[in-house]
Design a protein around this motif. Structure first.
Motif, PDB file in Angstrom:
ATOM      1  N   GLN A 194     -12.775   5.747   7.780  1.00 54.79           N
ATOM      2  CA  GLN A 194     -14.165   5.413   8.092  1.00 54.79           C
ATOM      3  C   GLN A 194     -15.024   5.310   6.832  1.00 54.79           C
ATOM      4  O   GLN A 194     -15.906   4.455   6.742  1.00 54.79           O
ATOM      5  CB  GLN A 194     -14.776   6.486   9.013  1.00 54.79           C
ATOM      6  N   ASN A 195     -14.749   6.139   5.843  1.00 55.34           N
ATOM      7  CA  ASN A 195     -15.577   6.172   4.635  1.00 55.34           C
ATOM      8  C   ASN A 195     -15.345   4.981   3.716  1.00 55.34           C
ATOM      9  O   ASN A 195     -16.278   4.490   3.071  1.00 55.34           O
ATOM     10  CB  ASN A 195     -15.311   7.466   3.857  1.00 55.34           C
ATOM     11  N   GLU A 196     -14.112   4.520   3.616  1.00 57.07           N
ATOM     12  CA  GLU A 196     -13.770   3.401   2.732  1.00 57.07           C
ATOM     13  C   GLU A 196     -12.889   2.419   3.512  1.00 57.07           C
ATOM     14  O   GLU A 196     -11.659   2.457   3.398  1.00 57.07           O
ATOM     15  CB  GLU A 196     -13.055   3.894   1.476  1.00 57.07           C
ATOM     16  N   PRO A 197     -13.488   1.549   4.290  1.00 58.35           N
ATOM     17  CA  PRO A 197     -12.714   0.646   5.164  1.00 58.35           C
ATOM     18  C   PRO A 197     -11.740  -0.262   4.417  1.00 58.35           C
ATOM     19  O   PRO A 197     -10.758  -0.728   4.998  1.00 58.35           O
ATOM     20  CB  PRO A 197     -13.808  -0.180   5.867  1.00 58.35           C
ATOM     21  N   THR A 198     -11.988  -0.537   3.129  1.00 59.78           N
ATOM     22  CA  THR A 198     -11.104  -1.433   2.363  1.00 59.78           C
ATOM     23  C   THR A 198     -10.173  -0.655   1.443  1.00 59.78           C
ATOM     24  O   THR A 198      -9.630  -1.218   0.490  1.00 59.78           O
ATOM     25  CB  THR A 198     -11.939  -2.422   1.541  1.00 59.78           C
ATOM     26  N   TYR A 199      -9.985   0.635   1.732  1.00 60.24           N
ATOM     27  CA  TYR A 199      -9.162   1.456   0.837  1.00 60.24           C
ATOM     28  C   TYR A 199      -7.738   0.931   0.711  1.00 60.24           C
ATOM     29  O   TYR A 199      -7.073   1.131  -0.311  1.00 60.24           O
ATOM     30  CB  TYR A 199      -9.126   2.900   1.339  1.00 60.24           C
ATOM     31  N   HIS A 200      -7.257   0.264   1.759  1.00 58.19           N
ATOM     32  CA  HIS A 200      -5.864  -0.186   1.758  1.00 58.19           C
ATOM     33  C   HIS A 200      -5.574  -1.172   0.635  1.00 58.19           C
ATOM     34  O   HIS A 200      -4.447  -1.253   0.136  1.00 58.19           O
ATOM     35  CB  HIS A 200      -5.517  -0.825   3.104  1.00 58.19           C
ATOM     36  N   GLN A 201      -6.578  -1.948   0.215  1.00 59.98           N
ATOM     37  CA  GLN A 201      -6.358  -2.909  -0.867  1.00 59.98           C
ATOM     38  C   GLN A 201      -5.997  -2.191  -2.163  1.00 59.98           C
ATOM     39  O   GLN A 201      -5.093  -2.618  -2.892  1.00 59.98           O
ATOM     40  CB  GLN A 201      -7.615  -3.763  -1.057  1.00 59.98           C
ATOM     41  N   GLN A 202      -6.690  -1.088  -2.433  1.00 60.23           N
ATOM     42  CA  GLN A 202      -6.396  -0.323  -3.643  1.00 60.23           C
ATOM     43  C   GLN A 202      -5.053   0.374  -3.530  1.00 60.23           C
ATOM     44  O   GLN A 202      -4.282   0.429  -4.492  1.00 60.23           O
ATOM     45  CB  GLN A 202      -7.501   0.702  -3.879  1.00 60.23           C
ATOM     46  N   ILE A 203      -4.742   0.896  -2.356  1.00 57.94           N
ATOM     47  CA  ILE A 203      -3.465   1.585  -2.162  1.00 57.94           C
ATOM     48  C   ILE A 203      -2.307   0.628  -2.411  1.00 57.94           C
ATOM     49  O   ILE A 203      -1.316   0.980  -3.064  1.00 57.94           O
ATOM     50  CB  ILE A 203      -3.387   2.158  -0.727  1.00 57.94           C
ATOM     51  N   VAL A 204      -2.410  -0.580  -1.907  1.00 55.34           N
ATOM     52  CA  VAL A 204      -1.331  -1.560  -2.095  1.00 55.34           C
ATOM     53  C   VAL A 204      -1.142  -1.866  -3.576  1.00 55.34           C
ATOM     54  O   VAL A 204      -0.015  -2.059  -4.050  1.00 55.34           O
ATOM     55  CB  VAL A 204      -1.632  -2.848  -1.292  1.00 55.34           C
ATOM     56  N   SER A 205      -2.225  -1.924  -4.329  1.00 55.92           N
ATOM     57  CA  SER A 205      -2.113  -2.211  -5.756  1.00 55.92           C
ATOM     58  C   SER A 205      -1.490  -1.042  -6.514  1.00 55.92           C
ATOM     59  O   SER A 205      -0.873  -1.243  -7.563  1.00 55.92           O
ATOM     60  CB  SER A 205      -3.482  -2.540  -6.343  1.00 55.92           C
ATOM     61  N   TRP A 206      -1.633   0.176  -6.003  1.00 50.53           N
ATOM     62  CA  TRP A 206      -1.050   1.338  -6.670  1.00 50.53           C
ATOM     63  C   TRP A 206       0.465   1.375  -6.561  1.00 50.53           C
ATOM     64  O   TRP A 206       1.137   1.887  -7.458  1.00 50.53           O
ATOM     65  CB  TRP A 206      -1.609   2.625  -6.070  1.00 50.53           C
ATOM     66  N   TYR A 207       1.010   0.864  -5.476  1.00 46.65           N
ATOM     67  CA  TYR A 207       2.446   0.989  -5.204  1.00 46.65           C
ATOM     68  C   TYR A 207       3.072  -0.411  -5.095  1.00 46.65           C
ATOM     69  O   TYR A 207       3.037  -1.029  -4.029  1.00 46.65           O
ATOM     70  CB  TYR A 207       2.672   1.800  -3.927  1.00 46.65           C
ATOM     71  N   PRO A 208       3.659  -0.917  -6.177  1.00 42.99           N
ATOM     72  CA  PRO A 208       4.120  -2.307  -6.210  1.00 42.99           C
ATOM     73  C   PRO A 208       5.277  -2.617  -5.273  1.00 42.99           C
ATOM     74  O   PRO A 208       5.537  -3.787  -5.001  1.00 42.99           O
ATOM     75  CB  PRO A 208       4.531  -2.504  -7.676  1.00 42.99           C
ATOM     76  N   ASN A 209       5.973  -1.599  -4.766  1.00 42.09           N
ATOM     77  CA  ASN A 209       7.093  -1.845  -3.858  1.00 42.09           C
ATOM     78  C   ASN A 209       6.773  -1.456  -2.414  1.00 42.09           C
ATOM     79  O   ASN A 209       7.671  -1.400  -1.573  1.00 42.09           O
ATOM     80  CB  ASN A 209       8.334  -1.082  -4.328  1.00 42.09           C
ATOM     81  N   LEU A 210       5.497  -1.192  -2.131  1.00 40.53           N
ATOM     82  CA  LEU A 210       5.102  -0.801  -0.782  1.00 40.53           C
ATOM     83  C   LEU A 210       5.268  -1.968   0.185  1.00 40.53           C
ATOM     84  O   LEU A 210       4.763  -3.063  -0.052  1.00 40.53           O
ATOM     85  CB  LEU A 210       3.648  -0.332  -0.786  1.00 40.53           C
ATOM     86  N   ARG A 211       5.990  -1.731   1.288  1.00 33.61           N
ATOM     87  CA  ARG A 211       6.172  -2.744   2.332  1.00 33.61           C
ATOM     88  C   ARG A 211       5.206  -2.553   3.497  1.00 33.61           C
ATOM     89  O   ARG A 211       4.688  -3.530   4.023  1.00 33.61           O
ATOM     90  CB  ARG A 211       7.590  -2.699   2.892  1.00 33.61           C
ATOM     91  N   GLN A 212       5.014  -1.298   3.915  1.00 34.94           N
ATOM     92  CA  GLN A 212       4.189  -1.023   5.087  1.00 34.94           C
ATOM     93  C   GLN A 212       3.180   0.073   4.783  1.00 34.94           C
ATOM     94  O   GLN A 212       3.520   1.089   4.143  1.00 34.94           O
ATOM     95  CB  GLN A 212       5.059  -0.595   6.278  1.00 34.94           C
ATOM     96  N   LEU A 213       1.966  -0.119   5.238  1.00 30.85           N
ATOM     97  CA  LEU A 213       0.910   0.883   5.150  1.00 30.85           C
ATOM     98  C   LEU A 213       0.375   1.117   6.555  1.00 30.85           C
ATOM     99  O   LEU A 213      -0.086   0.183   7.211  1.00 30.85           O
ATOM    100  CB  LEU A 213      -0.209   0.407   4.218  1.00 30.85           C
ATOM    101  N   ASN A 214       0.502   2.337   7.046  1.00 30.16           N
ATOM    102  CA  ASN A 214       0.080   2.689   8.408  1.00 30.16           C
ATOM    103  C   ASN A 214       0.774   1.823   9.455  1.00 30.16           C
ATOM    104  O   ASN A 214       0.175   1.439  10.457  1.00 30.16           O
ATOM    105  CB  ASN A 214      -1.438   2.561   8.543  1.00 30.16           C
TER     106      ASN A 214
END
Length: 664
Positions: free
Chosen positions: A328-348
């Motif tokens: 709720q506090n940072e609705p676009t947080y997922h964009q930063q998370i994806v950039s942190w982990y270059p091999n991430l396939r799935q988030l939530n």
């Protein structure tokens, strides 16, 4: 991670949460089930009722007082010289020991033909064999019989300790109690309180570890009955030391780093009331190659609370953050998370990268240096107009092109690179080069070593250059506007370009332009492409000529087709397929300003000392500045622990964690 705090509940309806947690036949939970859905991984079935010792007696308090526990946790977290030793049993090796199992008849399996007996024995063997470490045993129950409500089993003395440690485990809805009939304690002959605490921590790890799925379930630790009985979370002093101590015990169980990395690929830290990663940060040191991580239903309110692991877990593929205030506090947080982990396939549970995206990034990572966005500095559109005009003229009318851009001082040469890498996606890896048309005038300085031969292959003046152009097969370059991804164009202004008028002895301003791309060789009889090549071309431009621009130097390299992967910049935040437009069509890019924030330093350490520590660590490990700083921050800016932490995670660090090899 305090037991007394209320555990946040997921916003997902209870029925959906239950269905999202897939249990195996033994009642254990699978990480895979949680990753596929949006719910967090649930906790293992906790033991119910008062905890009993090996003799069946109820215990009201832990085995240690709070003061003793603080000291023991400190020792377990800070030393490696005391290994985990099993208690030596008095019986000789191979001697059978009798154990009594009670509480099992209250299980959900009691309705089966044998009352669940066969399922219980299989579960006991499997669970007792699911030990962490390089020397895990394959536990077998030799004999068994039922006496009233008790199950009497016989096992070897070596296996007895593993089974007795399972006292209080949950099986099929029932709490199973296990004790030795001879009254010996489950601790055997452990020599000290420190050893008892280590045995307790290892028992917690083994109880929460599933061998088949390589899943370590560390969820809801504050509600774990065994840990509560030991008063681990009664005070902040023991709470903060608990997790590092447990991870130290975890590490001691393995002979080799690769055994440890292979044993656990998934971890759940859900439902632990975590505001940040301070108390659990050591997870990244001991499991740097973790693939699946569940942080759901905690108290992470912003990205700041997650930054500790920003450059950790390079191999992470699945991450769950549902049920945290950050949604709720940072609705676009997922964009930063994806950039942190270059091999991430799935988030939530939502796909953020495809396997094709990952493969493309892997190919880019194999290059000797990362590909950055092109730099194109122009003035008055001079460089842009030249590039657009030149390649059209080279494909359609080379004689006119030679007279238009070259003068008597202009030089042109070309070289064939027959050893350049080919397109990794090409179906035919052995296609012949067919270099006959180029070899005669190729000025490859690695092949041509004699000075006269080198001079004869360097063409000067419009006439000689036009004749050299005639020896090169007819070509067609991709359309610069329609097929921009097939081009990489860079330009910058330079000084000291020779002045043909002689008015300026120190030279004049000009442009250095480099172009990388591809071309098709055209069959004149059919007008069809017969061969695809890659090329690199470097121009130095100065003022003069009919167009106001003259080519001072033109160097062309022809090579086998190598694809376009190396032309695509390595965008860290790329989720969708990468796209590229010619640099000349983009606005000039500004270099990011360096961060002005100073590192958070512990008391007694000033900035000058911190910079010295950074320099020493970078020299010792060859890590880049960012990774060296993160390493020191993880261990409160202590140099020797930083070296030890680096040694543990070195194999799991990405290529960009290291700089150029140190000078010998």
């Amino acid at each position: 991670m305090v037991a007394g705090r209320a555990t946040p509940r997921s916003h997902v309806p209870a029925a959906k949460r239950r269905s999202a947690l897939k249990a195996d036949r033994d009642g254990d939970l699978s990480m895979g089930a949680a990753i596929k859905g949006r719910a967090g991984v649930g906790k293992s079935t906790p033991p119910t009722g008062p905890r009993k010792d090996a003799g069946g007696r109820a215990t009201r308090t832990g085995i240690l007082g709070a003061t003793a526990q603080r000291e023991i946790l400190r020792q377990a977290a800070g030393t490696r010289d005391v290994s985990m030793k099993e208690g030596r049993l008095s019986a000789a090796r191979g001697t059978l020991v009798e154990l009594k199992v009670t509480g099992w008849q209250k299980s959900k399996a009691s309705d089966s033909a044998d009352g669940g007996l066969s399922s219980l024995i299989k579960w006991l063997e499997k669970k007792a064999s699911s030990k962490l470490g390089s020397r895990a045993r394959n536990v077998k129950i030799k004999k068994s019989k039922v006496e009233g409500t008790d199950l009497i089993i016989k096992v070897t003395a070596e296996d007895a300790l593993s089974l007795v440690r399972m006292n209080g485990y949950g099986w099929a809805g029932a709490t199973v109690n296990i004790a030795r009939l001879d009254g010996a304690t489950s601790e055997g002959a452990t020599s000290s309180e420190a050893e008892k605490t280590k045995a307790m921590l290892r028992g917690v790890l083994e109880r929460r570890y599933d061998t088949d799925s390589k899943f370590l379930n560390l969820s809801a630790l504050g509600q774990d009955e065994e840990l509560r009985n030991q008063h681990i979370f009664d005070k902040k002093s023991t709470t903060g030391k608990f997790f590092p101590a447990m991870m130290k015990v975890f590490d001691m169980a393995f002979d080799k780093t690769e055994d440890r990395d292979a044993a656990v690929t998934s971890v759940s830290l859900s439902n632990n009331t975590l505001d940040d990663l301070t108390t659990v940060s050591t997870l990244s040191l001991y499991l740097p190659k973790l693939q699946n991580l569940d942080l759901s239903n905690n108290n992470f309110a912003s990205l700041h609370g997650l930054e500790t692991w920003r450059k950790r877990f390079y191999h992470l593929q699945h991450l769950i953050l549902t049920g945290n205030p950050i949604e709720q506090n940072e609705p676009t947080y997922h964009q930063q998370i994806v950039s942190w982990y270059p091999n991430l396939r799935q988030l939530n549970g939502i796909q953020v990268r495809t396997e094709e995206d990952i493969a493309k990034r892997a190919k880019l990572a194999d290059l000797p240096f990362p590909i950055k966005s092109a730099h194109f500095a122009d003035e008055g559109g001079i460089a842009e107009n030249f590039v657009r005009t030149f390649f059209t003229g080279f494909d359609t009318d080379r004689n006119t092109l030679a007279a238009y851009y070259y003068d008597n001082q202009s030089e042109f040469s070309y070289a064939v690179n027959v050893s350049a890498p080919r397109d990794p996606n090409a179906a035919d890896k052995t296609e012949t080069g067919d270099w006959e048309a180029y070899i005669k005038h190729s000025r490859n300085l690695k092949k041509i070593t004699q000075l006269p031969a080198r001079q004869n292959r360097n063409f000067r003046g419009p006439k000689a250059i036009a004749e050299a152009f005639a020896t090169i097969p007819t070509t067609k370059h991709p359309d610069l506007a329609a097929e921009a991804r097939k081009w990489l164009v860079e330009a910058k202004m330079i000084s000291g370009v020779p002045d043909v008028t002689g008015a300026s002895p120190i030279g004049v301003d000009g442009f250095l332009i480099t172009v990388h791309g591809e071309l098709d060789e055209i069959d004149l009889a059919t007008g069809q492409a017969k061969k695809k090549r890659s090329f690199d071309r470097t121009f130095i431009l100065g003022p003069g000529g009919p167009a106001g621009v003259r080519i001072v130097s033109d160097l062309l390299t022809i090579r086998s087709y190598g694809g376009t992967q190396a032309l695509e910049p390595d965008h860290l935040d790329a989720v969708a397929p990468l796209t590229q437009t010619p640099a000349m069509l983009q606005q000039p890019q500004q270099m990011p300003e360096p961060s002005a924030s100073a590192p958070a330093l512990p008391p007694g350490l000033d900035l000058a000392q911190a910079e010295l520590l950074l320099a020493q660590l970078m020299q010792q490990t060859n890590m880049t500045l960012g990774y060296a700083r993160d390493c020191l921050e993880q261990v409160a800016w202590q140099y020797q622990p930083a070296l030890e932490a680096f040694a543990r995670v070195r194999d799991g660090l990405p290529p960009d964690a290291f700089g150029a090899p140190p000078a010998q």
